[in-house]
Design a protein around this motif. Structure first.
Motif, PDB file in Angstrom:
ATOM      1  N   UNK A  24       0.837  -1.208   0.000  1.00  0.00           N
ATOM      2  CA  UNK A  24       0.000   0.000   0.000  1.00  0.00           C
ATOM      3  C   UNK A  24       0.871   1.256   0.000  1.00  0.00           C
ATOM      4  N   UNK A  25       1.922   1.228   0.820  1.00  0.00           N
ATOM      5  CA  UNK A  25       2.784   2.410   0.940  1.00  0.00           C
ATOM      6  C   UNK A  25       3.451   2.733  -0.394  1.00  0.00           C
ATOM      7  N   UNK A  53       0.645   9.631  -4.965  1.00  0.00           N
ATOM      8  CA  UNK A  53       1.801  10.507  -4.822  1.00  0.00           C
ATOM      9  C   UNK A  53       2.536  10.327  -3.489  1.00  0.00           C
ATOM     10  N   UNK A  54       2.681   9.083  -3.104  1.00  0.00           N
ATOM     11  CA  UNK A  54       3.473   8.754  -1.914  1.00  0.00           C
ATOM     12  C   UNK A  54       2.871   9.235  -0.611  1.00  0.00           C
ATOM     13  N   UNK A  55       1.587   9.539  -0.626  1.00  0.00           N
ATOM     14  CA  UNK A  55       0.988  10.135   0.563  1.00  0.00           C
ATOM     15  C   UNK A  55       0.211   9.111   1.386  1.00  0.00           C
ATOM     16  N   UNK A  56       0.952   8.387   2.167  1.00  0.00           N
ATOM     17  CA  UNK A  56       0.319   7.457   3.095  1.00  0.00           C
ATOM     18  C   UNK A  56      -0.555   8.251   4.053  1.00  0.00           C
ATOM     19  N   UNK A  57      -1.728   7.737   4.318  1.00  0.00           N
ATOM     20  CA  UNK A  57      -2.614   8.431   5.251  1.00  0.00           C
ATOM     21  C   UNK A  57      -3.327   7.421   6.114  1.00  0.00           C
ATOM     22  N   UNK A  58      -3.443   7.728   7.381  1.00  0.00           N
ATOM     23  CA  UNK A  58      -4.251   6.899   8.271  1.00  0.00           C
ATOM     24  C   UNK A  58      -5.381   7.778   8.783  1.00  0.00           C
ATOM     25  N   UNK A  86      -5.632   2.686   7.168  1.00  0.00           N
ATOM     26  CA  UNK A  86      -4.946   3.260   6.014  1.00  0.00           C
ATOM     27  C   UNK A  86      -6.014   3.709   5.023  1.00  0.00           C
ATOM     28  N   UNK A  87      -6.012   4.956   4.593  1.00  0.00           N
ATOM     29  CA  UNK A  87      -7.103   5.367   3.700  1.00  0.00           C
ATOM     30  C   UNK A  87      -6.638   6.179   2.487  1.00  0.00           C
ATOM     31  N   UNK A  88      -5.363   5.995   2.080  1.00  0.00           N
ATOM     32  CA  UNK A  88      -4.894   6.717   0.888  1.00  0.00           C
ATOM     33  C   UNK A  88      -5.386   6.011  -0.380  1.00  0.00           C
TER      34      UNK A  88
END
Ligand code: SAM
Length: 282
Positions: free
Chosen positions: A129-130, A135-140, A146-148
């Motif tokens: 996922x990462x 655009x490399x924007x991991x989001x929690x 994880x919701x990117x």
């Protein structure tokens, strides 16, 4: 507060300390760490309190060896991932290849729904996922999920296996902990790096953001007893950094902080004298 005249430029973080794309990844700060982290930091404990993708802990492990280094983060996903990088890099790469072979948009969304915090399977999913997050924007989100969205266009990237193995080897003795930052408040005689989620920033990327009050209280508790380096976007006074800190400016040329911004600014603040011989003229 001593405002230094020195400004550092950060251009790219694609170096040996770069493990995964991660908002706030500090691998591009290696030249700043070269100058501002003292040569004797490795003679005591080194604690990366808000470890994230581990750039500082990895940097210190390369420079000083990993026996004295602790990586900490309160997100169990990051902690499990770092443990797998340290203890099972080959198995982790195998899991990644399995995902890579099946990768497409639908598959990404399926993986996003699965557990990413447990063992090698979780770490393999998280790595997939990462590497494929938009655009490399991991989001929690606030519940730690994880919701990117998935990156567009190009296929699933290859892993730089050599780099992953090098990092794994360098951190082989590193301690990895899953604690809230406040629990380090009684630390003594250590070198502590604080890179908290950017406070007063509406772009939520992490599972939580400390309040400025709790962060200021923590900084006040550790400052007299440790050497401390702090990275932040806010002005030092706005987040309660004490007067005794020297402040350096940092210009990020390719920012991972905002979707639309290509330039952004940060500060690095330290409460000790940097080694003269390492500090190049600014
Ligand atoms: C700006 S990022 C750190 C980036 C890191 N320096 C790197 O190079 O990747 C902040 C990190 O703090 C973690 N964090 C958030 N709240 C925390 C808390 N209360 N205690 C410890 N870590 C926390 C987040 O999970 C996130 O990984």
């Amino acid at each position: 507060m001593q405002h230094t005249t020195k400004t550092y430029d950060v251009r790219s973080g694609r170096n040996q300390y770069h493990l995964i794309p991660y908002i706030g990844n500090k691998s591009g700060f290696a030249h700043i760490f070269d100058e501002l982290v003292p040569d004797d930091a490795g003679s005591g404990d080194i604690i990366d309190v808000f470890g994230g993708s581990g750039a500082f802990a990895i940097y210190c492990s390369f420079r000083f060896g990993s026996r004295q280094v602790t990586y900490n983060d309160n997100n169990p996903v990051m902690v499990n991932f770092m443990e797998c990088v340290r203890d099972g890099p080959s198995d982790l790469m195998e899991r990644y290849e399995e995902h890579r072979a099946r990768s497409d948009n639908k598959y990404f969304l399926e993986v996003r729904k699965s557990d990413i915090s447990g063992g090698l399977e979780g770490a393999g999913r998280f790595l997939y996922l990462a590497k494929n997050a938009f655009s490399g924007k991991i989001r929690f989100n606030g519940s730690g999920r994880f919701n990117a969205p998935m990156r567009k266009g190009a296929g699933c990237p290859k892993l730089d296996k050599e780099r992953l193995l090098d990092i794994s080897h360098s951190i082989r003795h590193m301690k990895i902990t899953n604690r809230p930052f406040e629990s380090w408040g009684r630390t003594r005689n250590a070198f502590m790096y604080l890179d908290p989620p950017y406070m007063n920033n509406t772009n939520a990327h992490y599972n939580m953001v400390p309040s400025t009050e709790s962060f200021a209280k923590f900084v006040h508790a550790i400052t007299p007893h440790n050497r401390v380096m702090i990275s932040e976007q806010n002005e030092p006074a706005d987040i309660g950094i004490p007067e005794c800190y020297a402040v350096y400016r940092v210009r990020l040329r390719r920012s991972l902080q905002y979707v639309t911004q290509s330039d952004s600014r940060e500060i690095v603040a330290i409460n000790y004298e940097p080694d003269g011989h390492r500090a190049a003229a600014g």
